[in-house]
Scaffold this motif. Sequence first.
Motif, PDB file in Angstrom:
ATOM      1  N   THR A   4       0.832  -1.207   0.000  1.00 46.07           N
ATOM      2  CA  THR A   4       0.000   0.000   0.000  1.00 46.07           C
ATOM      3  C   THR A   4       0.860   1.248   0.000  1.00 46.07           C
ATOM      4  O   THR A   4       0.582   2.223  -0.721  1.00 46.07           O
ATOM      5  CB  THR A   4      -0.933   0.007   1.214  1.00 46.07           C
ATOM      6  OG1 THR A   4      -1.724  -1.178   1.219  1.00 46.07           O
ATOM      7  CG2 THR A   4      -1.851   1.214   1.187  1.00 46.07           C
ATOM      8  N   LEU A   5       1.932   1.235   0.799  1.00 43.53           N
ATOM      9  CA  LEU A   5       2.828   2.399   0.853  1.00 43.53           C
ATOM     10  C   LEU A   5       3.491   2.628  -0.493  1.00 43.53           C
ATOM     11  O   LEU A   5       3.626   3.777  -0.951  1.00 43.53           O
ATOM     12  CB  LEU A   5       3.881   2.179   1.940  1.00 43.53           C
ATOM     13  CG  LEU A   5       4.801   3.361   2.255  1.00 43.53           C
ATOM     14  CD1 LEU A   5       3.990   4.571   2.704  1.00 43.53           C
ATOM     15  CD2 LEU A   5       5.804   2.970   3.335  1.00 43.53           C
ATOM     16  N   VAL A   6       3.891   1.544  -1.156  1.00 40.80           N
ATOM     17  CA  VAL A   6       4.500   1.668  -2.489  1.00 40.80           C
ATOM     18  C   VAL A   6       3.501   2.264  -3.475  1.00 40.80           C
ATOM     19  O   VAL A   6       3.841   3.165  -4.254  1.00 40.80           O
ATOM     20  CB  VAL A   6       4.983   0.292  -2.982  1.00 40.80           C
ATOM     21  CG1 VAL A   6       5.367   0.355  -4.464  1.00 40.80           C
ATOM     22  CG2 VAL A   6       6.172  -0.179  -2.157  1.00 40.80           C
ATOM     23  N   ILE A   7       2.257   1.787  -3.435  1.00 38.87           N
ATOM     24  CA  ILE A   7       1.235   2.301  -4.359  1.00 38.87           C
ATOM     25  C   ILE A   7       0.990   3.790  -4.118  1.00 38.87           C
ATOM     26  O   ILE A   7       0.882   4.581  -5.068  1.00 38.87           O
ATOM     27  CB  ILE A   7      -0.073   1.503  -4.203  1.00 38.87           C
ATOM     28  CG1 ILE A   7       0.125   0.068  -4.711  1.00 38.87           C
ATOM     29  CG2 ILE A   7      -1.219   2.174  -4.951  1.00 38.87           C
ATOM     30  CD1 ILE A   7      -1.044  -0.849  -4.433  1.00 38.87           C
ATOM     31  N   LEU A   8       0.920   4.193  -2.854  1.00 38.19           N
ATOM     32  CA  LEU A   8       0.699   5.609  -2.535  1.00 38.19           C
ATOM     33  C   LEU A   8       1.866   6.465  -3.038  1.00 38.19           C
ATOM     34  O   LEU A   8       1.659   7.555  -3.574  1.00 38.19           O
ATOM     35  CB  LEU A   8       0.514   5.782  -1.029  1.00 38.19           C
ATOM     36  CG  LEU A   8      -0.773   5.198  -0.430  1.00 38.19           C
ATOM     37  CD1 LEU A   8      -0.765   5.331   1.089  1.00 38.19           C
ATOM     38  CD2 LEU A   8      -1.999   5.889  -1.010  1.00 38.19           C
ATOM     39  N   CYS A   9       3.097   5.975  -2.863  1.00 39.50           N
ATOM     40  CA  CYS A   9       4.267   6.727  -3.327  1.00 39.50           C
ATOM     41  C   CYS A   9       4.282   6.831  -4.849  1.00 39.50           C
ATOM     42  O   CYS A   9       4.575   7.898  -5.403  1.00 39.50           O
ATOM     43  CB  CYS A   9       5.554   6.059  -2.831  1.00 39.50           C
ATOM     44  SG  CYS A   9       5.891   6.286  -1.071  1.00 39.50           S
ATOM     45  N   VAL A  10       3.971   5.721  -5.524  1.00 39.25           N
ATOM     46  CA  VAL A  10       3.942   5.744  -6.993  1.00 39.25           C
ATOM     47  C   VAL A  10       2.862   6.695  -7.489  1.00 39.25           C
ATOM     48  O   VAL A  10       3.050   7.446  -8.457  1.00 39.25           O
ATOM     49  CB  VAL A  10       3.728   4.322  -7.549  1.00 39.25           C
ATOM     50  CG1 VAL A  10       3.458   4.359  -9.051  1.00 39.25           C
ATOM     51  CG2 VAL A  10       4.944   3.447  -7.251  1.00 39.25           C
ATOM     52  N   GLY A  11       1.702   6.680  -6.811  1.00 34.86           N
ATOM     53  CA  GLY A  11       0.635   7.618  -7.172  1.00 34.86           C
ATOM     54  C   GLY A  11       1.066   9.056  -6.990  1.00 34.86           C
ATOM     55  O   GLY A  11       0.754   9.924  -7.821  1.00 34.86           O
ATOM     56  N   TYR A  12       1.820   9.336  -5.917  1.00 33.41           N
ATOM     57  CA  TYR A  12       2.305  10.694  -5.695  1.00 33.41           C
ATOM     58  C   TYR A  12       3.314  11.096  -6.769  1.00 33.41           C
ATOM     59  O   TYR A  12       3.316  12.233  -7.238  1.00 33.41           O
ATOM     60  CB  TYR A  12       2.933  10.813  -4.306  1.00 33.41           C
ATOM     61  CG  TYR A  12       3.295  12.223  -3.936  1.00 33.41           C
ATOM     62  CD1 TYR A  12       2.334  13.080  -3.415  1.00 33.41           C
ATOM     63  CD2 TYR A  12       4.581  12.723  -4.142  1.00 33.41           C
ATOM     64  CE1 TYR A  12       2.649  14.392  -3.095  1.00 33.41           C
ATOM     65  CE2 TYR A  12       4.905  14.025  -3.829  1.00 33.41           C
ATOM     66  CZ  TYR A  12       3.932  14.852  -3.301  1.00 33.41           C
ATOM     67  OH  TYR A  12       4.241  16.148  -3.001  1.00 33.41           O
ATOM     68  N   ILE A  13       4.173  10.147  -7.152  1.00 35.08           N
ATOM     69  CA  ILE A  13       5.124  10.425  -8.232  1.00 35.08           C
ATOM     70  C   ILE A  13       4.377  10.784  -9.514  1.00 35.08           C
ATOM     71  O   ILE A  13       4.767  11.692 -10.250  1.00 35.08           O
ATOM     72  CB  ILE A  13       6.038   9.208  -8.467  1.00 35.08           C
ATOM     73  CG1 ILE A  13       6.974   9.024  -7.278  1.00 35.08           C
ATOM     74  CG2 ILE A  13       6.846   9.376  -9.752  1.00 35.08           C
ATOM     75  CD1 ILE A  13       7.781   7.743  -7.317  1.00 35.08           C
ATOM     76  N   GLY A  14       3.280  10.071  -9.782  1.00 37.36           N
ATOM     77  CA  GLY A  14       2.461  10.383 -10.948  1.00 37.36           C
ATOM     78  C   GLY A  14       1.925  11.803 -10.899  1.00 37.36           C
ATOM     79  O   GLY A  14       1.923  12.509 -11.921  1.00 37.36           O
ATOM     80  N   MET A  15       1.494  12.254  -9.705  1.00 35.80           N
ATOM     81  CA  MET A  15       0.993  13.626  -9.573  1.00 35.80           C
ATOM     82  C   MET A  15       2.104  14.652  -9.789  1.00 35.80           C
ATOM     83  O   MET A  15       1.886  15.706 -10.388  1.00 35.80           O
ATOM     84  CB  MET A  15       0.341  13.812  -8.205  1.00 35.80           C
ATOM     85  CG  MET A  15      -0.987  13.092  -8.049  1.00 35.80           C
ATOM     86  SD  MET A  15      -1.875  13.573  -6.553  1.00 35.80           S
ATOM     87  CE  MET A  15      -0.758  12.997  -5.295  1.00 35.80           C
ATOM     88  N   VAL A  16       3.314  14.337  -9.301  1.00 35.01           N
ATOM     89  CA  VAL A  16       4.443  15.254  -9.499  1.00 35.01           C
ATOM     90  C   VAL A  16       4.781  15.357 -10.986  1.00 35.01           C
ATOM     91  O   VAL A  16       5.025  16.451 -11.512  1.00 35.01           O
ATOM     92  CB  VAL A  16       5.664  14.777  -8.688  1.00 35.01           C
ATOM     93  CG1 VAL A  16       6.906  15.597  -9.061  1.00 35.01           C
ATOM     94  CG2 VAL A  16       5.387  14.889  -7.194  1.00 35.01           C
ATOM     95  N   LEU A  17       4.794  14.210 -11.672  1.00 35.97           N
ATOM     96  CA  LEU A  17       5.067  14.226 -13.114  1.00 35.97           C
ATOM     97  C   LEU A  17       3.999  15.012 -13.866  1.00 35.97           C
ATOM     98  O   LEU A  17       4.300  15.752 -14.813  1.00 35.97           O
ATOM     99  CB  LEU A  17       5.143  12.792 -13.644  1.00 35.97           C
ATOM    100  CG  LEU A  17       6.352  11.969 -13.180  1.00 35.97           C
ATOM    101  CD1 LEU A  17       6.235  10.529 -13.673  1.00 35.97           C
ATOM    102  CD2 LEU A  17       7.651  12.594 -13.658  1.00 35.97           C
ATOM    103  N   TRP A  18       2.742  14.863 -13.459  1.00 36.31           N
ATOM    104  CA  TRP A  18       1.651  15.616 -14.073  1.00 36.31           C
ATOM    105  C   TRP A  18       1.857  17.115 -13.884  1.00 36.31           C
ATOM    106  O   TRP A  18       1.635  17.911 -14.806  1.00 36.31           O
ATOM    107  CB  TRP A  18       0.323  15.170 -13.486  1.00 36.31           C
ATOM    108  CG  TRP A  18      -0.863  15.815 -14.113  1.00 36.31           C
ATOM    109  CD1 TRP A  18      -1.549  16.917 -13.680  1.00 36.31           C
ATOM    110  CD2 TRP A  18      -1.538  15.396 -15.312  1.00 36.31           C
ATOM    111  NE1 TRP A  18      -2.592  17.216 -14.518  1.00 36.31           N
ATOM    112  CE2 TRP A  18      -2.610  16.297 -15.526  1.00 36.31           C
ATOM    113  CE3 TRP A  18      -1.340  14.346 -16.204  1.00 36.31           C
ATOM    114  CZ2 TRP A  18      -3.472  16.172 -16.615  1.00 36.31           C
ATOM    115  CZ3 TRP A  18      -2.201  14.230 -17.283  1.00 36.31           C
ATOM    116  CH2 TRP A  18      -3.242  15.144 -17.485  1.00 36.31           C
ATOM    117  N   SER A  19       2.290  17.508 -12.670  1.00 34.82           N
ATOM    118  CA  SER A  19       2.561  18.922 -12.410  1.00 34.82           C
ATOM    119  C   SER A  19       3.720  19.426 -13.257  1.00 34.82           C
ATOM    120  O   SER A  19       3.689  20.549 -13.766  1.00 34.82           O
ATOM    121  CB  SER A  19       2.870  19.124 -10.915  1.00 34.82           C
ATOM    122  OG  SER A  19       1.755  18.820 -10.110  1.00 34.82           O
TER     123      SER A  19
END
Length: 250
Positions: free
Chosen positions: A225-240
């Motif tokens: 779950t922690l890995v998924i949350l971190c990967v999701g956050y990375i996706g948001m940073v890339l989107w920004s």
Amino acid sequence: MTSSSDKTITDFALVQLIPNMLTVAAICAGLSAIRFGVQGNYVLAVQLIVAACVLDFFDGRVARMLNSDSKMGAELDSLADFLNFGVAPPLIIYFWALQDMRGSAWIAVLLYSVCCAMRLARFNVSNKTEPDEVDPQGAFFVGVPSPAAGMLVLLPMSVSFAFTDTPLLPDLIICLNMVLVGYLMISRVPTWSLKSVRVARRNVKFALVAFAVIGAAVLTYAWITLVILCVGYIGMVLWSLLGNWSAKRH
């Protein structure tokens, strides 16, 4: 008689000290994480950093709810952030996988910690002297916030705990990840803030169910779950990053 020079002593209700208690608890968690990292208990060390993230999330919000926010509390929170997310995570991952690289890995640790200190200093100064630097609606941070950065630095460890007990990435990649995350902290990239989230009344029940699902996942499959949350956050940073790059082009 009471002298006119005597100062009025103001008593604080115990409940008003709860935010600072949470911050102190976070500091204790960060220091203990370093201790367990030195001892080789890396799972507990990362768990304590996650606990420090949770405490950091709530201390400011509790202070605003209780109307007990203060300048001392803000400075204490900033010092706690540097310890918990600027010092503890790079040290833990250095003890875990990077001691064979010695000097090169230590440079990455120093760069990350200095970037975290600079980010926190910029944020503190911006709050006081440059209000335009901070999104007035709280929708975005300028750069990656230090708690998120700490978790991104520890992501290789989380992946390892989720799938195997040994490092899955070369030491050089782990160092480059640390330096890149440090750069993102001092960058001008707008990153999404939970402060901007609003839930319509009709959707509250769905939000609570989603929270329950995430909580159950954390308790049952913590590392995945922690890995998924971190990967999701990375996706948001890339989107920004893409959005910021596109805006500059036009």
